[in-house]
Design a protein around this motif. Structure first.
Motif, PDB file in Angstrom:
ATOM      1  N   ASN A   6       0.759  -1.041  -0.019  1.00  0.00           N
ATOM      2  CA  ASN A   6      -0.035   0.000   0.122  1.00  0.00           C
ATOM      3  C   ASN A   6       1.013   1.214   0.075  1.00  0.00           C
ATOM      4  OD1 ASN A   6      -2.303   1.333  -0.229  1.00  0.00           O
ATOM      5  ND2 ASN A   6      -2.921   1.200   2.171  1.00  0.00           N
ATOM      6  N   HIS A   9       0.494   7.781  -2.350  1.00  0.00           N
ATOM      7  CA  HIS A   9       0.253   8.326  -3.769  1.00  0.00           C
ATOM      8  C   HIS A   9       1.338   9.323  -3.725  1.00  0.00           C
ATOM      9  CE1 HIS A   9      -1.016  11.089  -6.689  1.00  0.00           C
ATOM     10  NE2 HIS A   9      -1.500  10.292  -7.346  1.00  0.00           N
ATOM     11  N   GLN A  70       5.432   7.024  -8.376  1.00  0.00           N
ATOM     12  CA  GLN A  70       4.201   6.806  -9.149  1.00  0.00           C
ATOM     13  C   GLN A  70       3.934   5.466  -9.736  1.00  0.00           C
ATOM     14  OE1 GLN A  70       1.801   9.620  -9.594  1.00  0.00           O
ATOM     15  NE2 GLN A  70       0.475   7.471  -9.878  1.00  0.00           N
ATOM     16  N   TYR A  73       2.994   3.132  -6.865  1.00  0.00           N
ATOM     17  CA  TYR A  73       1.417   3.415  -6.555  1.00  0.00           C
ATOM     18  C   TYR A  73       0.586   2.624  -7.509  1.00  0.00           C
ATOM     19  CZ  TYR A  73      -2.922   5.697  -5.650  1.00  0.00           C
ATOM     20  OH  TYR A  73      -4.284   5.956  -5.354  1.00  0.00           O
ATOM     21  N   GLN A  77      -1.960  -0.402  -7.161  1.00  0.00           N
ATOM     22  CA  GLN A  77      -3.509  -0.201  -7.430  1.00  0.00           C
ATOM     23  C   GLN A  77      -3.894  -1.221  -8.628  1.00  0.00           C
ATOM     24  OE1 GLN A  77      -5.479   1.778  -5.548  1.00  0.00           O
ATOM     25  NE2 GLN A  77      -3.496   2.205  -4.440  1.00  0.00           N
TER      26      GLN A  77
END
Length: 91
Positions: A6, A9, A70, A73, A77
């Motif tokens: 996790n 961002h 980035q 992240y 996701q």
């Protein structure tokens, strides 16, 4: 590159880097639209390659650091999305 559990961002990290600097002031210094920067900081937009270079120059970091955050992240996701079974194409 190892995967984080996790990862944040990059906008969350950017918010910390900005400290007391307003979004408007930072946007002017970065040469970007205030709305663009606000969307990155809020997490509703990602850090582009161009933005990564701008942030690196502004904070004395590297573009790879911002782009890497980035990427981590985005991969995290994407890994949460259910996908159909994909048949292997090559051995």
């Amino acid at each position: 590159m190892t995967r984080m559990h996790n990862p944040p961002h990059p906008g969350e990290v950017l918010r910390e880097y900005l400290g007391d600097i307003t979004i408007t002031e930072a946007a002017v210094k970065l040469g970007v639209n205030r709305v663009t920067l606000s969307r990155v900081v809020s997490g509703s937009a990602g850090v582009s390659a161009d933005m990564a270079y701008r942030l690196a120059q502004a904070f004395g970091t590297s573009a790879e650091m911002w782009a890497g955050m980035q990427m981590q992240y985005d991969l995290y996701q994407a890994g949460k999305v259910k996908r159909p079974k994909i048949e292997r194409l090559a051995a």
